[in-house]
Design a protein around this motif. Structure first.
Motif, mmCIF file in Angstrom:
data_model
loop_
_atom_site.group_PDB
_atom_site.id
_atom_site.type_symbol
_atom_site.label_atom_id
_atom_site.label_comp_id
_atom_site.label_asym_id
_atom_site.label_seq_id
_atom_site.Cartn_x
_atom_site.Cartn_y
_atom_site.Cartn_z
ATOM 1 N N ASP A 107 6.568 11.290 -2.926
ATOM 2 C CA ASP A 107 5.417 10.406 -2.779
ATOM 3 C C ASP A 107 4.645 10.445 -4.095
ATOM 4 O O ASP A 107 3.923 11.401 -4.379
ATOM 5 C CB ASP A 107 4.559 10.871 -1.602
ATOM 6 C CG ASP A 107 3.323 9.994 -1.396
ATOM 7 O OD1 ASP A 107 2.961 9.246 -2.318
ATOM 8 O OD2 ASP A 107 2.713 10.086 -0.312
ATOM 9 N N GLU A 110 -4.847 14.461 -2.428
ATOM 10 C CA GLU A 110 -5.888 14.745 -1.429
ATOM 11 C C GLU A 110 -5.915 16.229 -1.072
ATOM 12 O O GLU A 110 -6.959 16.768 -0.729
ATOM 13 C CB GLU A 110 -5.658 13.914 -0.158
ATOM 14 C CG GLU A 110 -5.599 12.404 -0.370
ATOM 15 C CD GLU A 110 -6.792 11.844 -1.093
ATOM 16 O OE1 GLU A 110 -7.910 12.064 -0.618
ATOM 17 O OE2 GLU A 110 -6.604 11.210 -2.140
ATOM 18 N N PHE A 152 -0.718 14.544 1.887
ATOM 19 C CA PHE A 152 -1.319 13.285 2.341
ATOM 20 C C PHE A 152 -0.337 12.149 2.104
ATOM 21 O O PHE A 152 0.094 11.924 0.971
ATOM 22 C CB PHE A 152 -2.640 12.977 1.631
ATOM 23 C CG PHE A 152 -3.305 11.753 2.191
ATOM 24 C CD1 PHE A 152 -4.026 11.805 3.377
ATOM 25 C CD2 PHE A 152 -3.160 10.510 1.571
ATOM 26 C CE1 PHE A 152 -4.605 10.668 3.931
ATOM 27 C CE2 PHE A 152 -3.733 9.361 2.112
ATOM 28 C CZ PHE A 152 -4.460 9.445 3.291
ATOM 29 N N HIS A 153 0.013 11.452 3.179
ATOM 30 C CA HIS A 153 0.965 10.346 3.022
ATOM 31 C C HIS A 153 0.434 9.028 3.577
ATOM 32 O O HIS A 153 1.128 8.018 3.504
ATOM 33 C CB HIS A 153 2.296 10.702 3.694
ATOM 34 C CG HIS A 153 2.976 11.881 3.070
ATOM 35 N ND1 HIS A 153 3.361 11.903 1.738
ATOM 36 C CD2 HIS A 153 3.310 13.096 3.566
ATOM 37 C CE1 HIS A 153 3.921 13.070 1.459
ATOM 38 N NE2 HIS A 153 3.899 13.817 2.539
ATOM 39 N N GLY A 154 -0.775 9.029 4.175
ATOM 40 C CA GLY A 154 -1.336 7.770 4.642
ATOM 41 C C GLY A 154 -1.882 7.867 6.053
ATOM 42 O O GLY A 154 -1.923 8.937 6.658
ATOM 43 N N GLN A 159 -0.118 8.778 -5.804
ATOM 44 C CA GLN A 159 -1.279 9.173 -6.611
ATOM 45 C C GLN A 159 -0.877 9.709 -7.985
ATOM 46 O O GLN A 159 -1.521 9.396 -8.980
ATOM 47 C CB GLN A 159 -2.104 10.225 -5.845
ATOM 48 C CG GLN A 159 -3.458 10.454 -6.452
ATOM 49 C CD GLN A 159 -4.459 11.114 -5.513
ATOM 50 O OE1 GLN A 159 -5.304 11.868 -5.942
ATOM 51 N NE2 GLN A 159 -4.400 10.832 -4.232
ATOM 52 N N SER A 183 0.846 -1.202 0.000
ATOM 53 C CA SER A 183 0.000 0.000 0.000
ATOM 54 C C SER A 183 0.874 1.243 0.000
ATOM 55 O O SER A 183 2.100 1.164 0.183
ATOM 56 C CB SER A 183 -0.897 0.015 1.239
ATOM 57 O OG SER A 183 -0.088 0.132 2.397
ATOM 58 N N GLY A 184 0.213 2.382 -0.156
ATOM 59 C CA GLY A 184 0.923 3.650 -0.181
ATOM 60 C C GLY A 184 1.535 4.007 1.164
ATOM 61 O O GLY A 184 2.689 4.443 1.241
ATOM 62 N N CYS A 185 0.749 3.816 2.234
ATOM 63 C CA CYS A 185 1.296 4.194 3.541
ATOM 64 C C CYS A 185 2.492 3.316 3.893
ATOM 65 O O CYS A 185 3.472 3.795 4.475
ATOM 66 C CB CYS A 185 0.220 4.152 4.627
ATOM 67 S SG CYS A 185 -0.529 2.557 4.880
HETATM 68 C C1 LIG Z 1 -3.563 7.340 -1.203
HETATM 69 C C2 LIG Z 1 -2.265 7.954 -0.879
HETATM 70 C C3 LIG Z 1 -1.423 7.423 0.116
HETATM 71 C C4 LIG Z 1 -1.857 6.268 1.003
HETATM 72 O O1 LIG Z 1 -2.023 5.101 0.286
HETATM 73 P P1 LIG Z 1 -2.743 3.820 1.003
HETATM 74 O O2 LIG Z 1 -2.578 2.746 -0.020
HETATM 75 O O3 LIG Z 1 -4.160 4.217 1.236
HETATM 76 O O4 LIG Z 1 -2.021 3.568 2.248
HETATM 77 C C5 LIG Z 1 -0.192 8.012 0.312
HETATM 78 N N1 LIG Z 1 0.203 9.056 -0.422
HETATM 79 C C6 LIG Z 1 -0.563 9.590 -1.389
HETATM 80 C C7 LIG Z 1 -0.048 10.725 -2.186
HETATM 81 C C8 LIG Z 1 -1.815 9.073 -1.633
HETATM 82 O O5 LIG Z 1 -2.598 9.624 -2.575
#
Ligand SMILES: *Cc1c(COP(=O)(O)O)cnc(C)c1O
Length: 391
Positions: free
Chosen positions: A214, A186, A127-129, A217, A94-96
């Motif tokens: 990051d 976000e 937004f990082h998670g 997205q 996942s992203g986080c």
């Molecule tokens: C969605 C998002 C995250 C978090 O990703 P998850 O898979 O929900 O943990 C982190 N950084 C950015 C830029 C995002 O858009």
């Protein structure tokens, strides 16, 4: 009572299946998908090449373990490294998690230099998670409230504010990294200009800081380049990926180069599922399809058509503040909170999101055609117009 924990404000819609850029619900109604599961369904829904690749892999093996070699993971790492011009890839889900790996790398880098309380500069509206460290890095007080004590070691500056970053550099000798989205998602689809990106890269070089992008997205071809930072060529030391990387199969990646290369060794980090054969096949197929079908060029052309179409359809309408973005990452900022538009759009068979309270956000699949773009504009523009006319 639902036994699913109540962590989302969900719309009263549930889908049974998808077909390209359309989703169908339980009543047989169809919806134009301009959200793609929040930038996840890079290839739209049930793309034949992806379906086949996943099915074939499922028939062979889904998961083994990172205790053994995983040739598909090796191939995917080679491919990402080549596209980014970077060196090493750690896989997660996942992203986080990808950002957690990046934060750990930054701290490790600091400790190596003898900095025992390393600080990372992060941005307002970032937004990082939702894990503790990534929530602490996120620039949203509402999301953080009630979860204190937050993780220490983050210093926040206004987005794109080189002066503020230089000021921190002067006074704080514990800084080890800067972490940001080159295009905030976000936060309201905010684009960092290229001059800022290059100045930031130069400052990181001068100070020995890691530049952490990051790309969860804005990566994966959505903005017309494989990664958002490639518009300015300010290559990061650490890049994180997730969302669209495998078109809907969960995967995350933390990619390193420069000062961040070779920092981690066995025992420093890990993941049970990370980079399993199924997820890697889905990611490889996504990357191949983007390249083979010219989907990045398509993202540029279709994104431009959507922005132009919306600008023309909303010309002279009071309350439209800005129409912005890059490729298929588009924000339409209004002068008032407009969260209700998500539900109203869904009623009319259109899936969009609203972020940062006042920004209608569009994240269409990279497979959108210009005809899909026209359909989107013809559905969305009247909705925005009517909403704003209500005062
Ligand atoms: C969605 C998002 C995250 C978090 O990703 P998850 O898979 O929900 O943990 C982190 N950084 C950015 C830029 C995002 O858009």
């Amino acid at each position: 009572m639902s036994h699913v924990m109540n962590t989302y404000a969900r719309l009263p819609v549930a889908f049974t299946h998808g077909e390209g850029v359309w989703l169908h619900d339980e009543t047989g109604k169809r919806y134009l998908d301009a959200l793609s599961g929040i930038a996840v369904n890079t290839l739209g829904h049930n793309h034949p090449r992806l379906v086949k690749a996943i099915a074939d892999q499922a028939a062979r093996v889904l998961h083994t373990s990172n205790l053994y070699g995983i040739p598909l993971q090796e191939r995917l790492a080679d491919r990402i490294a080549e596209l980014a011009g970077m060196d090493e890839v750690f896989f997660c889900n996942s992203g986080c998690e990808a950002n957690e790996a990046a934060i750990k790398l930054a701290r490790f880098h600091g400790h190596r230099k003898g900095i025992e309380v390393p600080h990372i500069i992060v941005m307002e509206n970032a937004f990082h998670g939702r894990t503790l460290a990534t929530l602490s890095a996120t620039g949203n007080r509402k999301a953080q409230a009630g979860f204190e004590p937050l993780v220490q070691g983050f210093i926040r500056v206004p987005y794109k504010d080189m002066g503020a970053i230089r000021q921190v550099a002067e006074h704080n000798h514990n800084v080890v990294a800067v972490m940001l989205e080159m295009i905030q998602g976000e936060g309201g689809v905010n684009v960092a200009d290229e001059a800022f990106q290059r100045e930031l890269r130069a400052l990181c070089d001068e100070r020995g800081w890691l530049l952490i992008c990051d790309e969860v997205q804005c990566g994966m071809g959505r903005t017309g380049t494989w990664f958002g930072w490639q518009h300015a060529g300010a290559k990061p030391d650490v890049m994180t990926l997730a969302k669209g990387l495998a078109s809907g199969v969960p995967i995350g990646a933390c990619v390193t180069a420069g000062l961040a290369k070779g920092l981690f060794g066995p025992g420093n980090h890990g993941s049970t599922f990370g980079g399993n054969p199924l997820a890697c096949v889905a990611a490889l197929t996504t990357l191949d399809t983007i390249a083979d079908d010219g989907l990045m060029q398509n993202a540029v052309a279709v994104g431009e058509a959507i922005r132009r179409g919306m600008a023309e359809a909303l010309e002279g309408v009071q309350g439209v503040v800005d129409i912005r973005g890059r490729g298929l990452m588009i924000g339409i900022e209004l002068d008032r909170p407009c969260g209700v538009l998500m539900g109203r759009a869904a009623e009319r068979g259109l899936l969009i999101s609203v972020t940062a309270e006042r920004v209608v956000r569009l994240l269409p699949a990279l497979t959108y055609t210009t005809a899909d773009a026209q359909t989107l504009v013809s559905m969305l523009a009247p909705l925005v117009r009517e909403f704003l006319a209500q005062g």
